[in-house]
Every structure is written in structure tokens, then in C-alpha cells.
Design a protein around this motif. Structure first.
Motif, mmCIF file in Angstrom:
data_model
loop_
_atom_site.group_PDB
_atom_site.id
_atom_site.type_symbol
_atom_site.label_atom_id
_atom_site.label_comp_id
_atom_site.label_asym_id
_atom_site.label_seq_id
_atom_site.Cartn_x
_atom_site.Cartn_y
_atom_site.Cartn_z
ATOM 1 N N TYR A 186 10.786 93.346 28.187
ATOM 2 C CA TYR A 186 9.863 92.254 27.860
ATOM 3 C C TYR A 186 8.435 92.770 28.048
ATOM 4 N N PRO A 187 7.655 92.919 26.965
ATOM 5 C CA PRO A 187 6.336 93.537 27.097
ATOM 6 C C PRO A 187 5.335 92.609 27.776
ATOM 7 N N PRO A 188 4.477 93.144 28.615
ATOM 8 C CA PRO A 188 3.502 92.299 29.311
ATOM 9 C C PRO A 188 2.456 91.700 28.383
ATOM 10 N N GLN A 189 2.317 92.235 27.162
ATOM 11 C CA GLN A 189 1.339 91.708 26.213
ATOM 12 C C GLN A 189 1.760 90.371 25.613
ATOM 13 N N SER A 190 3.030 90.008 25.771
ATOM 14 C CA SER A 190 3.565 88.819 25.105
ATOM 15 C C SER A 190 3.995 87.754 26.106
ATOM 16 N N ILE B 196 9.326 94.956 32.222
ATOM 17 C CA ILE B 196 8.936 96.371 32.224
ATOM 18 C C ILE B 196 8.342 96.734 33.572
ATOM 19 N N THR B 197 8.803 97.869 34.103
ATOM 20 C CA THR B 197 8.205 98.417 35.324
ATOM 21 C C THR B 197 7.411 99.657 34.947
ATOM 22 N N HIS B 198 6.649 100.173 35.912
ATOM 23 C CA HIS B 198 5.853 101.361 35.640
ATOM 24 C C HIS B 198 6.764 102.546 35.252
ATOM 25 N N GLU B 199 7.986 102.570 35.780
ATOM 26 C CA GLU B 199 8.899 103.657 35.467
ATOM 27 C C GLU B 199 9.343 103.601 34.012
ATOM 28 N N ASP B 200 9.266 102.417 33.368
ATOM 29 C CA ASP B 200 9.694 102.268 31.983
ATOM 30 C C ASP B 200 8.621 102.669 30.982
#
Length: 264
Positions: A101-105, A257-261
Motif C-alpha cells: 500500500y503506497p504512502p502516496q495514496s 510499505i516499510t523502509h525495507e520494501d
């Protein structure tokens, strides 16, 4: 039983195409099946491989507003010819892999679809020629950041995020024109989407012909044929299951999404 063509990776990291057996063993092919791959004497047991997306296309071409009821749902007019767009191949993930799930949306939707697999090069072909260019069929989820689609007024970002094209789990050669497509969210027994694929505005051969007059389709390319009425919102933690009679089911879970992704 209908033959199921899979793409797999063994424990050493080698990638093969193969035939999935009832036992879940895979008989390895010596090449992609649409390039004439033949069965070998090599078999891999279920614990010795991982199923990947069923092909590795040069491009994914998708069709919008290809079901009458979907056009009504989106409050748009029926198209007079197929409306096409492209998703990047980096959006492809396999069955049981996670949708990020993108943080932009703030609004991500599912779109269950029938996907066509091209078997031979198609350029400027007529509809009556196009059917022979379709090698097989699989299932797709045209995941869409709906808020970004409306905001951008074009679809590249909304449709193009990594993981936004779940595909699989395998390919079949034949499919009934009246096969039913259904989408289920989590454990809800009532489908969110339910339609027969012959309810499309434009049939697969018309779609292939139309696209081939714009761009050359290559063996292994994927065409998404549009989604029926009932698209809806996905939330983090949701598991979405898309079923098509005669193929099987495609399942994926939505995660944050995590930083690792994120790509390096």
C-alpha cells in the motif's frame, strides 16, 4: 484435467516453465511453452520450488471500461473502441505475494480481471486472425490508487506502483466464453465482483487486434481485459481473492510499505 502451465524457481535460484501435476510436482519444460517448450524428464517436488508469476512479459497492456456495468459504476460512457493503457512489468507479483500500500495514496482499489497471454508476434492483425495469437489465459488484479487516478487525470502513477499487478497462479490454454469471474475480500462469502467474461464490451480477439494496430505484441506479453462492476477499496491487512472458472484463484494480501520494501 486442464493442463496448468507454471513458472517456477528452484532452490538454487534457477527459473523454469513447467506443467503442474495433480501431486503438485512440476514437470520441467525446456523452453517457455508458447515458444515450443517440450516436457523433459526432470520433475521438481512441491517443496523444491516456488511458484512465480506465470510469465515474464515485455509489457502489460490493459483495457479500461470493458464491461457495461463497470462503465455505469464509473459514470462514464461506453467506449467506441478499446481504451488501452500500460502497466510496468515491475508491478507484477505472484500469487500469495504481498501488495504494498503506497504512502502516496489514501484509496487503493482491487480490479479482478481476465488476462490474456500472447503466444506469437502480433502486428496489425484482424480480429479473425487475433484469436490464434492468444496462447492462454490467467488471472490478474489491476490494483489502482483511485485517488491518484482522479488527481493526476492520467493513470501511469495510479496503476504503476510496484506490486500493483498480481498475476497467476498459472496459465491454461482454453477457457469457456461464459466463465465466471468473482472477487472476494477476506472471509466474506459474498463476492464483491461477479460477472461472466462474455459480458465484455470488446471480446479478446477484438482487443488483441486493436492493440496490435498500435504496438507489436510479443510472445509472453500480457493483456488485461478490464474489470466488471464491483471494484472497491482495499485496506492494509485485507486479503483479496480473484477466481475465474476454469483457471483457479489468485490470492494476495495488502501490507504497509516499510523502509525495507523501498528500492535502494
Amino acid at each position: 484435467m486442464t493442463q496448468r502451465y507454471v513458472r517456477i524457481q528452484n532452490q538454487e535460484g534457477d527459473i523454469f516453465y513447467g506443467l503442474l501435476q495433480i501431486s503438485l510436482n512440476v514437470q520441467v519444460l525446456d523452453a517457455p511453452p508458447w515458444l515450443g517448450g517440450q516436457p523433459t524428464d526432470v520433475y521438481l517436488e512441491a517443496e523444491d520450488y516456488m511458484i512465480l508469476a506465470p510469465c515474464s512479459p515485455s509489457k502489460i497492456v490493459a483495457v479500461s471500461n470493458n464491461y457495461v456495468n463497470y462503465a455505469r459504476e464509473m459514470k462514464t460512457k461506453l467506449p467506441i473502441e478499446p481504451l488501452i493503457f500500460i502497466k510496468p512489468t515491475t508491478a507484477i507479483i505472484a500469487c500469495n505475494h504481498n501488495i504494498h500500500y503506497p504512502p502516496q495514496s489514501q484509496r487503493v482499489d482491487y480490479e479482478g480481471e481476465l488476462a490474456l497471454v500472447i503466444g506469437e508476434q502480433a502486428f496489425d492483425c484482424r480480429p479473425e486472425e487475433a484469436h490464434s495469437k492468444i496462447w492462454g489465459y490467467t488471472i490478474a488484479n489491476d490494483v489502482t490508487a483511485r485517488d491518484l487516478q482522479k488527481k493526476d487525470m492520467q493513470w501511469t502513477r495510479a496503476k504503476g506502483f510496484d506490486t500493483f499487478c498480481p498475476l497467476g497462479p498459472w496459465i491454461v490454454r482454453e477457457l469457456s466464453p461464459g466463465a465466471r469471474l468473482q472477487t472476494f475480500i477476506n472471509d466474506n462469502p459474498k463476492p464483491s465482483q461477479s460477472a461472466h467474461i462474455d459480458e465484455m464490451v470488446f471480446a479478446p480477439d477484438v482487443i488483441v487486434s486493436h492493440i496490435s494496430k498500435v504496438m507489436t505484441l510479443l510472445p509472453g506479453d500480457i493483456i488485461l481485459t478490464g474489470t466488471p462492476v464491483g471494484t472497491g477499496e482495499l485496506r492494509i491487512g485485507d486479503r483479496v481473492r480473484i477466481e475465474i472458472e476454469g483457471i483457479g484463484r489468485l490470492e494476495n494480501t495488502v501490507i504497509a510499505i516499510t523502509h525495507e520494501d523501498l528500492p535502494v
